[in-house]
Design a protein around this motif. Structure first.
Motif, PDB file in Angstrom:
ATOM      1  N   MET A  59       0.844  -1.198   0.000  1.00  0.00           N
ATOM      2  CA  MET A  59       0.000   0.000   0.000  1.00  0.00           C
ATOM      3  C   MET A  59       0.880   1.250   0.000  1.00  0.00           C
ATOM      4  SD  MET A  59      -3.091  -0.713   2.611  1.00  0.00           S
ATOM      5  CE  MET A  59      -3.861  -2.301   2.526  1.00  0.00           C
ATOM      6  N   SER A  60       0.516   2.223  -0.816  1.00  0.00           N
ATOM      7  CA  SER A  60       1.362   3.426  -0.884  1.00  0.00           C
ATOM      8  C   SER A  60       1.118   4.300   0.333  1.00  0.00           C
ATOM      9  CB  SER A  60       1.044   4.203  -2.151  1.00  0.00           C
ATOM     10  OG  SER A  60      -0.207   4.824  -1.982  1.00  0.00           O
ATOM     11  N   ALA A  61       2.178   5.078   0.696  1.00  0.00           N
ATOM     12  CA  ALA A  61       2.077   5.942   1.874  1.00  0.00           C
ATOM     13  C   ALA A  61       0.935   6.936   1.708  1.00  0.00           C
ATOM     14  CB  ALA A  61       3.393   6.660   2.099  1.00  0.00           C
ATOM     15  N   SER A  62       0.770   7.462   0.467  1.00  0.00           N
ATOM     16  CA  SER A  62      -0.290   8.457   0.274  1.00  0.00           C
ATOM     17  C   SER A  62      -1.659   7.852   0.535  1.00  0.00           C
ATOM     18  CB  SER A  62      -0.209   9.050  -1.128  1.00  0.00           C
ATOM     19  OG  SER A  62      -0.431   8.015  -2.064  1.00  0.00           O
ATOM     20  N   THR A  63      -1.846   6.566   0.214  1.00  0.00           N
ATOM     21  CA  THR A  63      -3.135   5.932   0.458  1.00  0.00           C
ATOM     22  C   THR A  63      -3.415   5.843   1.960  1.00  0.00           C
ATOM     23  OG1 THR A  63      -2.635   4.613  -1.462  1.00  0.00           O
ATOM     24  CG2 THR A  63      -4.558   3.974  -0.226  1.00  0.00           C
ATOM     25  N   VAL A  64      -2.376   5.471   2.703  1.00  0.00           N
ATOM     26  CA  VAL A  64      -2.532   5.418   4.163  1.00  0.00           C
ATOM     27  C   VAL A  64      -2.910   6.802   4.674  1.00  0.00           C
ATOM     28  CG1 VAL A  64      -1.346   5.045   6.351  1.00  0.00           C
ATOM     29  CG2 VAL A  64      -0.910   3.515   4.444  1.00  0.00           C
ATOM     30  N   LEU A  65      -2.265   7.808   4.132  1.00  0.00           N
ATOM     31  CA  LEU A  65      -2.561   9.173   4.587  1.00  0.00           C
ATOM     32  C   LEU A  65      -4.004   9.551   4.266  1.00  0.00           C
ATOM     33  CD1 LEU A  65       0.712  11.156   3.809  1.00  0.00           C
ATOM     34  CD2 LEU A  65      -0.035  10.104   5.951  1.00  0.00           C
ATOM     35  N   GLU A  66      -4.462   9.143   3.083  1.00  0.00           N
ATOM     36  CA  GLU A  66      -5.865   9.449   2.735  1.00  0.00           C
ATOM     37  C   GLU A  66      -6.822   8.731   3.677  1.00  0.00           C
ATOM     38  OE1 GLU A  66      -5.003   9.903  -1.959  1.00  0.00           O
ATOM     39  OE2 GLU A  66      -6.511   8.402  -1.374  1.00  0.00           O
ATOM     40  N   ARG A  67      -6.544   7.466   3.899  1.00  0.00           N
ATOM     41  CA  ARG A  67      -7.470   6.684   4.741  1.00  0.00           C
ATOM     42  C   ARG A  67      -7.491   7.173   6.187  1.00  0.00           C
ATOM     43  NH1 ARG A  67      -5.314   2.296   1.733  1.00  0.00           N
ATOM     44  NH2 ARG A  67      -3.842   1.872   3.410  1.00  0.00           N
ATOM     45  N   THR A  68      -6.373   7.696   6.661  1.00  0.00           N
ATOM     46  CA  THR A  68      -6.325   8.131   8.061  1.00  0.00           C
ATOM     47  C   THR A  68      -6.623   9.640   8.207  1.00  0.00           C
ATOM     48  OG1 THR A  68      -3.931   8.452   7.911  1.00  0.00           O
ATOM     49  CG2 THR A  68      -4.703   6.323   8.803  1.00  0.00           C
ATOM     50  N   ALA A  69      -6.960  10.286   7.107  1.00  0.00           N
ATOM     51  CA  ALA A  69      -7.199  11.737   7.169  1.00  0.00           C
ATOM     52  C   ALA A  69      -8.274  12.120   8.206  1.00  0.00           C
ATOM     53  CB  ALA A  69      -7.555  12.274   5.786  1.00  0.00           C
ATOM     54  N   PRO A  70      -9.394  11.368   8.300  1.00  0.00           N
ATOM     55  CA  PRO A  70     -10.401  11.763   9.310  1.00  0.00           C
ATOM     56  C   PRO A  70      -9.860  11.668  10.735  1.00  0.00           C
ATOM     57  CG  PRO A  70     -11.325  10.172   7.743  1.00  0.00           C
ATOM     58  CD  PRO A  70      -9.853  10.241   7.467  1.00  0.00           C
ATOM     59  N   LEU A  71      -8.935  10.719  10.965  1.00  0.00           N
ATOM     60  CA  LEU A  71      -8.334  10.619  12.302  1.00  0.00           C
ATOM     61  C   LEU A  71      -7.383  11.786  12.539  1.00  0.00           C
ATOM     62  CD1 LEU A  71      -7.725   6.789  12.470  1.00  0.00           C
ATOM     63  CD2 LEU A  71      -9.242   8.119  13.927  1.00  0.00           C
ATOM     64  N   TYR A  72      -6.639  12.133  11.493  1.00  0.00           N
ATOM     65  CA  TYR A  72      -5.728  13.268  11.664  1.00  0.00           C
ATOM     66  C   TYR A  72      -6.505  14.544  11.987  1.00  0.00           C
ATOM     67  CZ  TYR A  72      -2.517  17.015  11.212  1.00  0.00           C
ATOM     68  OH  TYR A  72      -1.800  18.139  11.506  1.00  0.00           O
ATOM     69  N   ASP A  73      -7.687  14.670  11.383  1.00  0.00           N
ATOM     70  CA  ASP A  73      -8.500  15.869  11.644  1.00  0.00           C
ATOM     71  C   ASP A  73      -8.771  16.057  13.124  1.00  0.00           C
ATOM     72  OD1 ASP A  73      -8.630  16.939   9.194  1.00  0.00           O
ATOM     73  OD2 ASP A  73     -10.629  16.155   8.686  1.00  0.00           O
ATOM     74  N   LYS A  74      -8.917  14.938  13.857  1.00  0.00           N
ATOM     75  CA  LYS A  74      -9.204  15.034  15.296  1.00  0.00           C
ATOM     76  C   LYS A  74      -8.056  15.683  16.060  1.00  0.00           C
ATOM     77  CE  LYS A  74     -11.649  10.684  16.204  1.00  0.00           C
ATOM     78  NZ  LYS A  74     -11.646   9.629  17.225  1.00  0.00           N
ATOM     79  N   VAL A  75      -6.832  15.446  15.610  1.00  0.00           N
ATOM     80  CA  VAL A  75      -5.661  15.869  16.403  1.00  0.00           C
ATOM     81  C   VAL A  75      -4.839  16.972  15.727  1.00  0.00           C
ATOM     82  CG1 VAL A  75      -5.397  13.724  17.711  1.00  0.00           C
ATOM     83  CG2 VAL A  75      -4.348  13.913  15.450  1.00  0.00           C
ATOM     84  N   ARG A  76      -5.418  17.561  14.667  1.00  0.00           N
ATOM     85  CA  ARG A  76      -4.633  18.529  13.888  1.00  0.00           C
ATOM     86  C   ARG A  76      -4.210  19.736  14.725  1.00  0.00           C
ATOM     87  NH1 ARG A  76      -8.048  19.583   8.988  1.00  0.00           N
ATOM     88  NH2 ARG A  76      -6.330  20.967   8.479  1.00  0.00           N
ATOM     89  N   SER A  77      -4.950  20.049  15.808  1.00  0.00           N
ATOM     90  CA  SER A  77      -4.571  21.216  16.624  1.00  0.00           C
ATOM     91  C   SER A  77      -3.359  20.928  17.505  1.00  0.00           C
ATOM     92  CB  SER A  77      -5.748  21.674  17.488  1.00  0.00           C
ATOM     93  OG  SER A  77      -6.123  20.641  18.370  1.00  0.00           O
ATOM     94  N   VAL A  78      -3.028  19.654  17.691  1.00  0.00           N
ATOM     95  CA  VAL A  78      -1.893  19.336  18.580  1.00  0.00           C
ATOM     96  C   VAL A  78      -0.770  18.540  17.904  1.00  0.00           C
ATOM     97  CG1 VAL A  78      -2.997  19.566  20.848  1.00  0.00           C
ATOM     98  CG2 VAL A  78      -3.285  17.430  19.557  1.00  0.00           C
ATOM     99  N   ILE A  79      -1.026  18.026  16.684  1.00  0.00           N
ATOM    100  CA  ILE A  79       0.041  17.317  15.973  1.00  0.00           C
ATOM    101  C   ILE A  79       0.273  18.022  14.625  1.00  0.00           C
ATOM    102  CG2 ILE A  79       0.745  15.122  14.891  1.00  0.00           C
ATOM    103  CD1 ILE A  79      -0.857  13.629  16.975  1.00  0.00           C
ATOM    104  N   PRO A  80       1.467  18.573  14.401  1.00  0.00           N
ATOM    105  CA  PRO A  80       1.722  19.241  13.113  1.00  0.00           C
ATOM    106  C   PRO A  80       1.529  18.262  11.943  1.00  0.00           C
ATOM    107  CG  PRO A  80       3.537  19.594  14.673  1.00  0.00           C
ATOM    108  CD  PRO A  80       2.624  18.591  15.300  1.00  0.00           C
TER     109      PRO A  80
END
Ligand code: 13P
Ligand code: SF4
Length: 327
Positions: free
Chosen positions: A1-22
């Motif tokens: 699986m490509s890294a970009s795909t992982v990033l796309e799939r986990t984007a909703p999770l990243y949204d939760k923590v975007r204020s504390v994780i760059p």
């Protein structure tokens, strides 16, 4: 699986923590987050995480989060076959005591606690000999052996209630001297303390609190009751990690300081974007041993399993269950 795909799939999770994780740091976490979510299903596992876990653990892979009291209560309700305790060793032992039939894993067995390390079962027996008939109230930050020698447990969230529930003029409270002194200031019950300290909270000082007030006019200061009494006296409120979190939700202070472990402010701030968190903090090196790669490895290899001798667990469980029965 490509890294970009992982990033796309986990984007909703990243949204939760975007204020504390760059954003630039998320690729470091994304792969482990996705793997852990899949492994939880595969292993029929749940992750219980303490409030001091870093935000990518707390907000992205944990099923149940909370203070020591909440984790102990929730551990009893778990349906899954496997519990991964994202926290320190005494918490995993408590989860095992309350779930003897389940597999309880801790991602790093070295995740200890200076309070739990400050007292042994032999010390508790000596205290009992020295103060015959005086009930022993033991903070959950203790080993199973120590709990087994005690009459009842408490957490920072219920210590006052537990002490007063016993209906006696005097109790022994182990092992946190500062928690004992902070509770003694709120009750007529005489408290005999032990000289254990939390290496994280003992470092806060009254001078630091005064400097925070001078530098941040109007700031509200919340302290954990493992802080020294002269620090608690300078604060606006003292309470467990769950109590501090509830205070912020209820009172919505404009600007707040949490005198506790570093990750706490990150985790609470995610839910309160309008509150300004001033972030002096002391890091708990034991809590910080728990990381996403270690949680992943724990689920992949089913390590490290926490076991307690069943007879010892029975005695230790009695102290925890007595605490949980206090309303
Ligand atoms: P609580 O989350 O119960 O307040 O405890 C703090 C702590 O130091 C746990 O190790
Ligand atoms: Fe122990 Fe203090 Fe770390 Fe909590 S914060 S695990 S009490 S050393």
């Amino acid at each position: 699986m490509s890294a970009s795909t992982v990033l796309e799939r986990t984007a909703p999770l990243y949204d939760k923590v975007r204020s504390v994780i760059p954003r630039i740091e998320w690729p470091v976490f994304a792969d482990d987050v996705e793997a852990i979510l899949a492994l939880k299903k595969q292993r029929d596992a749940v992750i219980l995480a303490h409030n001091y876990m870093t935000p990518e653990i707390f907000h992205c892979v944990a099923d149940i989060v909370g203070d020591s009291l909440a984790l102990a209560r929730e551990a009893m309700k778990v349906d899954a076959k496997v519990i991964v305790l994202a926290g320190v060793h005494f918490m995993a032992e408590t989860a095992k005591m309350l779930n003897p039939g389940k597999t309880v894993l801790i991602p790093d067995v070295e995740a200890g606690c200076s309070l739990a390390a400050s007292i042994t079962a032999a010390d508790v027996r000596l205290m009992r000999q020295r103060y015959p008939g005086v009930p022993i109230v033991t903070y959950v930050n203790s080993t199973a052996d120590v709990k087994a020698e005690s009459d009842i447990c408490c957490t920072s969230g219920n210590a006052l209630k537990v002490v007063e529930s016993l209906g006696v003029p005097q109790v022994i409270m182990l092992p946190d001297e500062f928690l004992a002194q902070n509770i003694a200031a709120q009750t007529k019950v005489k408290i005999i303390a032990w000289a254990g300290h939390c290496e994280v909270h003992e470092r806060f000082t009254p001078a630091e609190v005064r400097a925070l007030r001078a530098d941040h006019p109007g700031v509200i200061i919340l302290a954990h009751p493992e802080c020294p009494p002269d620090v608690v006296a300078e604060a606006d409120y003292a309470g467990s990690t769950a109590d501090m979190s509830a205070y912020v939700g209820r009172e919505k202070p404009k600007r707040v300081v949490l005198l506790t472990e570093c990750s706490m402010a990150d985790n609470v701030s995610v839910h309160h974007p309008d509150v300004d968190f001033v972030r002096p903090c002391n890091l708990c090196p034991h809590m910080k041993r728990i990381t996403l790669p270690k949680i992943r490895r724990s689920l992949e290899t089913m390590t490290h399993e926490v076991t307690i001798d069943p007879a010892l667990a029975d005695r230790a469980r009695r102290s925890v269950e007595r605490m949980l029965a206090v309303k």
